[in-house]
Scaffold this active site. Sequence first.
Site, short mmCIF file in Angstrom:
data_model
loop_
_atom_site.label_atom_id
_atom_site.label_comp_id
_atom_site.label_asym_id
_atom_site.label_seq_id
_atom_site.Cartn_x
_atom_site.Cartn_y
_atom_site.Cartn_z
N GLU A 33 -12.74 0.31 -22.24
CA GLU A 33 -13.16 -0.62 -23.30
C GLU A 33 -13.74 -0.02 -24.46
O GLU A 33 -13.69 -0.45 -25.84
CB GLU A 33 -13.99 -2.04 -22.93
CG GLU A 33 -13.06 -2.81 -21.99
CD GLU A 33 -12.16 -3.75 -22.26
OE1 GLU A 33 -11.80 -3.63 -23.77
OE2 GLU A 33 -11.81 -4.49 -21.68
N LYS A 43 -18.77 -4.39 -31.60
CA LYS A 43 -18.48 -5.57 -31.01
C LYS A 43 -19.29 -6.46 -31.66
O LYS A 43 -18.72 -7.62 -31.99
CB LYS A 43 -18.49 -5.77 -29.56
CG LYS A 43 -17.95 -7.14 -29.23
CD LYS A 43 -17.58 -6.98 -27.72
CE LYS A 43 -16.96 -8.53 -27.30
NZ LYS A 43 -16.30 -8.72 -25.96
N GLU A 72 -12.93 -16.32 -32.69
CA GLU A 72 -11.47 -15.49 -32.64
C GLU A 72 -10.36 -16.22 -33.31
O GLU A 72 -9.46 -16.65 -32.75
CB GLU A 72 -11.12 -15.51 -31.31
CG GLU A 72 -10.07 -14.38 -31.11
CD GLU A 72 -9.92 -14.01 -29.31
OE1 GLU A 72 -10.78 -13.74 -28.71
OE2 GLU A 72 -8.45 -14.04 -29.06
N HIS A 130 -9.66 -4.52 -14.13
CA HIS A 130 -9.33 -5.20 -15.55
C HIS A 130 -9.47 -3.76 -16.51
O HIS A 130 -8.33 -3.60 -17.27
CB HIS A 130 -10.34 -5.99 -16.19
CG HIS A 130 -10.33 -6.39 -17.48
ND1 HIS A 130 -9.28 -6.87 -17.90
CD2 HIS A 130 -11.28 -6.12 -18.58
CE1 HIS A 130 -9.48 -7.37 -19.39
NE2 HIS A 130 -10.82 -6.47 -19.61
#
Lengths: 381, 381
Positions: A190, A232, A242, A269
């Site tokens: 990530e 972020k 979003e 993930h």
Amino acid sequence: VSVAEVCVVPALAGQGGYPVRIGPGATGTLPGDLPAWAPAHAYALVSDEHVMPLHGVALAERLRSRGLRVETFEIRAGEEHKTRAEWGRLTDALLARGIGRDSAVLALGGGVVGDLAGFVAATYMRGVPVIQIPTTLLAMVDASVGGKTGVDTPAGKNLVGAFHAPVAVVADTDLLASLSAAHLRAGLAEALKHGLVADTGYLHRTEAEMGRLLAADAEALAALVLRSVEIKAGVVGRDPHERGERRMLNFGHTLGHALETVTGYAIQHGHAVALGMVLEAQVGEWLGVTRPGTAARVGTLVRSAGLPYRLPEGLDPERLLAATKHDKKARRGLVEYALLRGPGEADPGESGRWSRPVPDHVVLAVLETAGSATPSGESDS
Amino acid sequence: VSVAEVCVVPALAGQGGYPVRIGPGATGTLPGDLPAWAPAHAYALVSDEHVMPLHGVALAERLRSRGLRVETFEIRAGEEHKTRAEWGRLTDALLARGIGRDSAVLALGGGVVGDLAGFVAATYMRGVPVIQIPTTLLAMVDASVGGKTGVDTPAGKNLVGAFHAPVAVVADTDLLASLSAAHLRAGLAEALKHGLVADTGYLHRTEAEMGRLLAADAEALAALVLRSVEIKAGVVGRDPHERGERRMLNFGHTLGHALETVTGYAIQHGHAVALGMVLEAQVGEWLGVTRPGTAARVGTLVRSAGLPYRLPEGLDPERLLAATKHDKKARRGLVEYALLRGPGEADPGESGRWSRPVPDHVVLAVLETAGSATPSGESDS
């Protein structure tokens, strides 16, 4: 290395911002901070069977010794338990222990705990405050910030949930000392994503520090978490729900989620996202949206972090494609992909949608060749 | 009688307001309004087994004939089905029919449909728009406006849910023609509540019109819905998330919810609230918060609408008290009550909390005498 603080300020006025505190020992000041962040009659500390004995019990004791009422709730670990049933059980457990609307939830753990406990907080008596206390690198760099909460259904990942911004996030990098190598890598995926969509400099620094990061060097990890959270926080602050820009953070996630679904969450993930990024960079190149050579660069980065860059053998492309169909990003029946223009630059898409519909045949073409794809200039030995 | 429109404008900037359209034939313009209110790939029309054949099928056809994609979903009628299980089933049904994040939910029905379909919309892929189309008087005057959604758990009413403001509310008073007398009275209870907490003039007018209202006179009902929505829109606009002023609308609801819970929802919501208002006015008088004579006045009003004003025989006060303990309004373990100062005036409580903790012995004293309580000046024959 000291504790740093980033503030997430959503563009929606009236929502207020929330602090993200980052660094070694950042949980140390929780007993004093909690009553200010979320004055509450009681705190429901939620963690899983692994993290509760490791960090939860001690944290609860520290908070109790300062006069706070803390009730602890243990959930089962693993994405396969991030379900509506577990959400219902946790809710009922809080009700049974007399947790009222004037309480707050402390979500101590990785992404699963954060998502599940966050969704309980979002829906408990129509919403109580949540403080996210991530204990994995992945949750620190990504999942704990931005207010996404939810659970999976048999049809796919995170299909049920809510936006529920935390009142604070505390990322104590000391807690990473006990993290497994696989979990460390999952977080790096990530972090690489943040560099790939928004910051070439960060990408270069992460690449240069990869050795120290993989060795769990405290200083390198704290710097990584800080820069990822800065990126972020900027994106989700401008687009908390979003509707546009935030979609860039879904890079690697359409095929990533599908990989998790078809493998029954056997692939973690972060690892699925890493492979998803390689594949979606190839999708972007096919479409002419992503500069040639980008997929090879993504592959090299992913590989340097010890993350998967090729489809596992025997994985049926048609099944993977089918699993994308339930993705939340689907629009008018067409699945949408957040793509890159190149390394360090997300593709804004048409009219600032920050994602694009991709025809099935393109996805299939990529998946069918991906089994043998190799990062550019490297042999596969 | 023509169609009127009230706009709910939440005090939280950035949230925008939403229209509440009220009057006979108000659903007639839905085919043109829907794409403007909620541009969507598909509309999920949710209704229950009674309302779907009565109004749902025709509405779906009308929308489809204008080129909109409409999928219909029927849920089971009754508060006993307002559960997490039904929420899960409805969610899965939407997923199975390919309803994506670019869809919207139409909640056509009474309070149960509005709460349940609203909660599905609130949590479906982290939230899709909902249009509330109430078909009962209670849902028109109260439940459809204000964004409260949720389901019950075995521990109590609405303990799980979310605030999810609709993008529009359409109250077509023509739909009330088929309403039963009991449902009509249930709606009158909430209308009386609006008068009791905020508007003496409205209270007098409602009392004067009671005959026409009970005879389902279209004009009288439309005027009632309009004034109730005006009052509610003002309150929830100033305090959408019930941090203070909105609590006044909970008058009658602490004991009302307990009545529903202990009787297994055998008593309708509006009827329970009516009796709850009588009892809570008595609680207020006991505490010296509510002017003497108010409870008698509330009793008279409730009785004039044909609503219950005395505890059913054999109902154990201790069980009723116990059922209030899980109420969402509980704070620091003490159950809170929204009270009146007098008819037409809610009690702001201490420091503008708009509710007060009430000791158990006061509630018990009221409940133990309520079985034989009579509205002032009237015999009980």
